[in-house]
Design an enzyme around this catalytic site. Structure first.
Site, PDB file in Angstrom:
ATOM      1  N   ASN A 230       0.844  -1.197   0.000  1.00 50.53           N
ATOM      2  CA  ASN A 230       0.000   0.000   0.000  1.00 50.53           C
ATOM      3  C   ASN A 230       0.879   1.247   0.000  1.00 50.53           C
ATOM      4  O   ASN A 230       1.982   1.260   0.540  1.00 50.53           O
ATOM      5  CB  ASN A 230      -0.998  -0.006   1.168  1.00 50.53           C
ATOM      6  CG  ASN A 230      -0.376  -0.094   2.544  1.00 50.53           C
ATOM      7  OD1 ASN A 230       0.558  -0.838   2.777  1.00 50.53           O
ATOM      8  ND2 ASN A 230      -0.920   0.668   3.483  1.00 50.53           N
TER       9      ASN A 230
ATOM     10  N   CYS B 151     -10.700  -2.952  -3.899  1.00 49.67           N
ATOM     11  CA  CYS B 151      -9.810  -4.050  -4.287  1.00 49.67           C
ATOM     12  C   CYS B 151     -10.601  -5.291  -4.681  1.00 49.67           C
ATOM     13  O   CYS B 151     -10.227  -6.012  -5.599  1.00 49.67           O
ATOM     14  CB  CYS B 151      -8.823  -4.345  -3.166  1.00 49.67           C
ATOM     15  SG  CYS B 151      -7.595  -3.030  -2.987  1.00 49.67           S
TER      16      CYS B 151
ATOM     17  N   TYR C 142      -4.430  12.324   2.186  1.00 51.83           N
ATOM     18  CA  TYR C 142      -5.082  11.161   2.768  1.00 51.83           C
ATOM     19  C   TYR C 142      -6.590  11.310   2.712  1.00 51.83           C
ATOM     20  O   TYR C 142      -7.092  12.372   3.000  1.00 51.83           O
ATOM     21  CB  TYR C 142      -4.604  11.016   4.235  1.00 51.83           C
ATOM     22  CG  TYR C 142      -4.983   9.733   4.901  1.00 51.83           C
ATOM     23  CD1 TYR C 142      -4.366   8.551   4.562  1.00 51.83           C
ATOM     24  CD2 TYR C 142      -5.959   9.713   5.883  1.00 51.83           C
ATOM     25  CE1 TYR C 142      -4.709   7.363   5.190  1.00 51.83           C
ATOM     26  CE2 TYR C 142      -6.309   8.535   6.511  1.00 51.83           C
ATOM     27  CZ  TYR C 142      -5.677   7.364   6.160  1.00 51.83           C
ATOM     28  OH  TYR C 142      -6.021   6.194   6.782  1.00 51.83           O
TER      29      TYR C 142
ATOM     30  N   CYS D 288     -10.313  -4.494   0.709  1.00 52.54           N
ATOM     31  CA  CYS D 288     -11.382  -3.495   0.772  1.00 52.54           C
ATOM     32  C   CYS D 288     -12.310  -3.645  -0.442  1.00 52.54           C
ATOM     33  O   CYS D 288     -12.035  -4.432  -1.359  1.00 52.54           O
ATOM     34  CB  CYS D 288     -10.786  -2.085   0.829  1.00 52.54           C
ATOM     35  SG  CYS D 288     -10.086  -1.511  -0.743  1.00 52.54           S
TER      36      CYS D 288
ATOM     37  N   GLU E 214      -3.159  -4.547  -3.039  1.00 51.83           N
ATOM     38  CA  GLU E 214      -3.738  -5.448  -4.040  1.00 51.83           C
ATOM     39  C   GLU E 214      -3.783  -4.797  -5.416  1.00 51.83           C
ATOM     40  O   GLU E 214      -3.485  -5.439  -6.426  1.00 51.83           O
ATOM     41  CB  GLU E 214      -5.154  -5.875  -3.623  1.00 51.83           C
ATOM     42  CG  GLU E 214      -5.203  -6.651  -2.325  1.00 51.83           C
ATOM     43  CD  GLU E 214      -5.369  -5.783  -1.074  1.00 51.83           C
ATOM     44  OE1 GLU E 214      -5.844  -6.319  -0.052  1.00 51.83           O
ATOM     45  OE2 GLU E 214      -5.032  -4.572  -1.109  1.00 51.83           O
TER      46      GLU E 214
ATOM     47  N   GLU F 224       0.386   5.338   0.652  1.00 55.91           N
ATOM     48  CA  GLU F 224      -0.436   6.476   1.081  1.00 55.91           C
ATOM     49  C   GLU F 224       0.221   7.774   0.626  1.00 55.91           C
ATOM     50  O   GLU F 224       1.357   7.787   0.162  1.00 55.91           O
ATOM     51  CB  GLU F 224      -0.582   6.474   2.604  1.00 55.91           C
ATOM     52  CG  GLU F 224      -1.296   5.253   3.130  1.00 55.91           C
ATOM     53  CD  GLU F 224      -1.365   5.184   4.646  1.00 55.91           C
ATOM     54  OE1 GLU F 224      -2.049   4.284   5.140  1.00 55.91           O
ATOM     55  OE2 GLU F 224      -0.742   6.010   5.340  1.00 55.91           O
ATOM     56  N   ASN F 225      -0.512   8.878   0.758  1.00 53.42           N
ATOM     57  CA  ASN F 225       0.090  10.190   0.532  1.00 53.42           C
ATOM     58  C   ASN F 225      -0.589  11.231   1.408  1.00 53.42           C
ATOM     59  O   ASN F 225      -1.589  10.959   2.054  1.00 53.42           O
ATOM     60  CB  ASN F 225       0.124  10.563  -0.956  1.00 53.42           C
ATOM     61  CG  ASN F 225      -1.198  10.931  -1.541  1.00 53.42           C
ATOM     62  OD1 ASN F 225      -1.933  11.734  -0.974  1.00 53.42           O
ATOM     63  ND2 ASN F 225      -1.526  10.358  -2.690  1.00 53.42           N
ATOM     64  N   ALA F 226      -0.033  12.429   1.421  1.00 57.41           N
ATOM     65  CA  ALA F 226      -0.508  13.481   2.325  1.00 57.41           C
ATOM     66  C   ALA F 226      -1.942  13.897   2.031  1.00 57.41           C
ATOM     67  O   ALA F 226      -2.613  14.457   2.896  1.00 57.41           O
ATOM     68  CB  ALA F 226       0.420  14.693   2.266  1.00 57.41           C
TER      69      ALA F 226
END
Length: 170
Positions: free
Chosen positions: A62, A115, A68, A112, A75, A64-66
Protein backbone atom coordinates in the site's frame (compact mmCIF):
# COMPACT_ATOMS: atom_id res chain seq x y z
CA UNK A 1 -41.79 -13.16 -2.01
CA UNK A 2 -38.72 -15.32 -2.62
CA UNK A 3 -35.77 -15.63 -0.28
CA UNK A 4 -32.37 -16.46 -1.77
CA UNK A 5 -29.19 -17.24 0.12
CA UNK A 6 -25.60 -16.54 -0.81
CA UNK A 7 -22.93 -18.63 0.89
CA UNK A 8 -19.36 -19.57 0.22
CA UNK A 9 -16.83 -21.82 1.86
CA UNK A 10 -13.21 -21.13 2.64
CA UNK A 11 -10.42 -23.06 4.30
CA UNK A 12 -9.12 -22.04 7.73
CA UNK A 13 -5.61 -23.07 8.73
CA UNK A 14 -4.29 -22.67 12.27
CA UNK A 15 -1.05 -21.15 10.96
CA UNK A 16 1.03 -20.66 7.83
CA UNK A 17 2.96 -23.82 8.80
CA UNK A 18 -0.14 -25.86 7.88
CA UNK A 19 -0.39 -24.46 4.33
CA UNK A 20 0.68 -26.11 1.10
CA UNK A 21 4.39 -25.18 0.66
CA UNK A 22 3.72 -22.91 -2.35
CA UNK A 23 0.97 -21.03 -0.49
CA UNK A 24 3.20 -20.74 2.59
CA UNK A 25 6.02 -19.31 0.46
CA UNK A 26 3.67 -16.76 -1.09
CA UNK A 27 2.32 -15.70 2.30
CA UNK A 28 5.86 -15.33 3.64
CA UNK A 29 6.69 -13.09 0.66
CA UNK A 30 3.60 -10.94 1.38
CA UNK A 31 4.65 -10.68 5.03
CA UNK A 32 8.17 -9.65 4.01
CA UNK A 33 7.10 -6.97 1.52
CA UNK A 34 4.66 -5.43 4.00
CA UNK A 35 7.79 -3.85 5.55
CA UNK A 36 8.19 -1.87 2.30
CA UNK A 37 4.72 -0.29 2.44
CA UNK A 38 4.47 3.49 2.69
CA UNK A 39 1.82 4.10 5.35
CA UNK A 40 2.87 7.11 7.50
CA UNK A 41 -0.77 8.11 8.15
CA UNK A 42 -2.60 4.85 8.92
CA UNK A 43 0.45 2.95 10.23
CA UNK A 44 -1.15 -0.11 8.60
CA UNK A 45 1.39 -1.76 6.27
CA UNK A 46 -0.04 -4.19 3.73
CA UNK A 47 1.94 -6.50 1.50
CA UNK A 48 0.67 -8.67 -1.33
CA UNK A 49 2.45 -11.31 -3.39
CA UNK A 50 1.09 -13.05 -6.48
CA UNK A 51 2.13 -16.10 -8.41
CA UNK A 52 1.42 -15.64 -12.10
CA UNK A 53 0.57 -18.53 -14.40
CA UNK A 54 4.05 -18.29 -15.96
CA UNK A 55 5.70 -18.75 -12.54
CA UNK A 56 6.72 -15.12 -11.99
CA UNK A 57 6.18 -13.76 -8.47
CA UNK A 58 5.01 -10.13 -8.31
CA UNK A 59 4.58 -8.04 -5.17
CA UNK A 60 2.80 -4.86 -4.14
CA UNK A 61 2.43 -2.70 -1.04
CA UNK A 62 0.00 0.00 0.00
CA UNK A 63 1.10 3.55 -0.83
CA UNK A 64 -0.44 6.48 1.08
CA UNK A 65 0.09 10.19 0.53
CA UNK A 66 -0.51 13.48 2.33
CA UNK A 67 -3.82 13.93 0.52
CA UNK A 68 -5.08 11.16 2.77
CA UNK A 69 -7.00 8.96 2.04
CA UNK A 70 -5.89 9.26 -1.59
CA UNK A 71 -3.59 6.28 -1.79
CA UNK A 72 -3.52 2.91 -3.41
CA UNK A 73 -3.92 -0.47 -1.76
CA UNK A 74 -1.35 -3.26 -2.03
CA UNK A 75 -3.74 -5.45 -4.04
CA UNK A 76 -4.21 -2.84 -6.77
CA UNK A 77 -0.49 -2.02 -6.85
CA UNK A 78 0.11 -5.75 -7.31
CA UNK A 79 -2.44 -6.11 -10.13
CA UNK A 80 -1.00 -3.09 -11.95
CA UNK A 81 2.50 -4.54 -11.56
CA UNK A 82 1.41 -7.95 -12.81
CA UNK A 83 -0.24 -6.35 -15.86
CA UNK A 84 2.92 -4.37 -16.58
CA UNK A 85 5.48 -7.11 -15.94
CA UNK A 86 3.64 -9.88 -17.74
CA UNK A 87 0.67 -8.57 -19.77
CA UNK A 88 -2.19 -10.99 -20.40
CA UNK A 89 -0.84 -13.55 -17.94
CA UNK A 90 -3.39 -14.79 -15.40
CA UNK A 91 -2.72 -14.54 -11.68
CA UNK A 92 -3.06 -17.96 -10.05
CA UNK A 93 -2.93 -16.90 -6.41
CA UNK A 94 -2.40 -13.85 -4.22
CA UNK A 95 -1.29 -13.79 -0.60
CA UNK A 96 -2.13 -10.70 1.47
CA UNK A 97 -0.61 -9.89 4.84
CA UNK A 98 -0.12 -6.86 7.06
CA UNK A 99 1.65 -5.39 10.03
CA UNK A 100 0.61 -2.43 12.12
CA UNK A 101 2.01 0.02 14.65
CA UNK A 102 -1.31 0.03 16.53
CA UNK A 103 -2.88 -3.46 16.40
CA UNK A 104 -1.70 -7.04 16.58
CA UNK A 105 -1.18 -8.79 13.24
CA UNK A 106 -2.59 -12.10 14.43
CA UNK A 107 -5.62 -12.63 12.19
CA UNK A 108 -6.46 -12.51 8.46
CA UNK A 109 -7.73 -9.34 6.82
CA UNK A 110 -9.74 -9.16 3.61
CA UNK A 111 -9.36 -6.72 0.72
CA UNK A 112 -11.38 -3.49 0.77
CA UNK A 113 -14.35 -2.99 -1.56
CA UNK A 114 -12.38 -1.24 -4.32
CA UNK A 115 -9.81 -4.05 -4.29
CA UNK A 116 -12.54 -6.70 -4.35
CA UNK A 117 -13.94 -5.09 -7.50
CA UNK A 118 -10.46 -4.89 -9.06
CA UNK A 119 -9.74 -8.54 -8.25
CA UNK A 120 -13.10 -9.60 -9.69
CA UNK A 121 -12.49 -7.71 -12.93
CA UNK A 122 -8.99 -9.18 -13.23
CA UNK A 123 -10.49 -12.67 -12.88
CA UNK A 124 -13.09 -11.88 -15.55
CA UNK A 125 -10.52 -10.34 -17.90
CA UNK A 126 -8.14 -13.30 -17.58
CA UNK A 127 -10.94 -15.88 -17.50
CA UNK A 128 -9.34 -17.57 -14.49
CA UNK A 129 -10.09 -17.52 -10.77
CA UNK A 130 -7.55 -16.06 -8.34
CA UNK A 131 -6.99 -17.99 -5.12
CA UNK A 132 -6.59 -15.69 -2.10
CA UNK A 133 -4.40 -16.52 0.89
CA UNK A 134 -5.11 -14.14 3.78
CA UNK A 135 -3.05 -13.99 6.96
CA UNK A 136 -1.31 -11.72 9.41
CA UNK A 137 2.22 -12.13 10.71
CA UNK A 138 0.97 -15.02 12.82
CA UNK A 139 -2.25 -16.85 13.59
CA UNK A 140 -4.94 -18.31 11.40
CA UNK A 141 -4.84 -18.19 7.61
CA UNK A 142 -7.85 -18.16 5.29
CA UNK A 143 -7.70 -19.62 1.77
CA UNK A 144 -10.49 -18.59 -0.58
CA UNK A 145 -10.62 -20.41 -3.92
CA UNK A 146 -11.88 -17.46 -5.99
CA UNK A 147 -11.62 -13.73 -5.33
CA UNK A 148 -15.10 -13.18 -6.81
CA UNK A 149 -16.56 -14.95 -3.78
CA UNK A 150 -15.80 -11.84 -1.71
CA UNK A 151 -18.12 -9.69 -3.81
CA UNK A 152 -21.66 -11.06 -4.08
CA UNK A 153 -24.00 -8.97 -6.20
CA UNK A 154 -21.01 -7.62 -8.05
CA UNK A 155 -21.20 -4.93 -10.72
CA UNK A 156 -19.64 -6.02 -14.00
CA UNK A 157 -19.45 -5.02 -17.63
CA UNK A 158 -22.60 -7.09 -18.22
CA UNK A 159 -24.53 -4.65 -16.03
CA UNK A 160 -23.58 -1.79 -18.33
CA UNK A 161 -25.01 -3.46 -21.41
CA UNK A 162 -27.75 -5.83 -20.20
CA UNK A 163 -31.19 -5.04 -18.89
CA UNK A 164 -31.88 -8.58 -17.70
CA UNK A 165 -31.84 -9.36 -14.00
CA UNK A 166 -29.10 -11.45 -12.54
CA UNK A 167 -29.66 -14.37 -10.23
CA UNK A 168 -27.17 -15.31 -7.57
CA UNK A 169 -26.37 -18.86 -6.69
CA UNK A 170 -23.52 -20.42 -4.79
Amino acid sequence: MQVDTFQFSFQVYESAADLDPQDAMLLLKAQEVSALAYAPYSHFYVGAAAKLQNGIIVTGTNQENASYPVGICAERVLLASASSVSPNTPVESIAISYRSDTISSDHPIAPCGICRQSLLEYEIRMKQPIKLILGGMEGKVYVIKEACMLLPFCFTQDDLYSSSSRSVSA
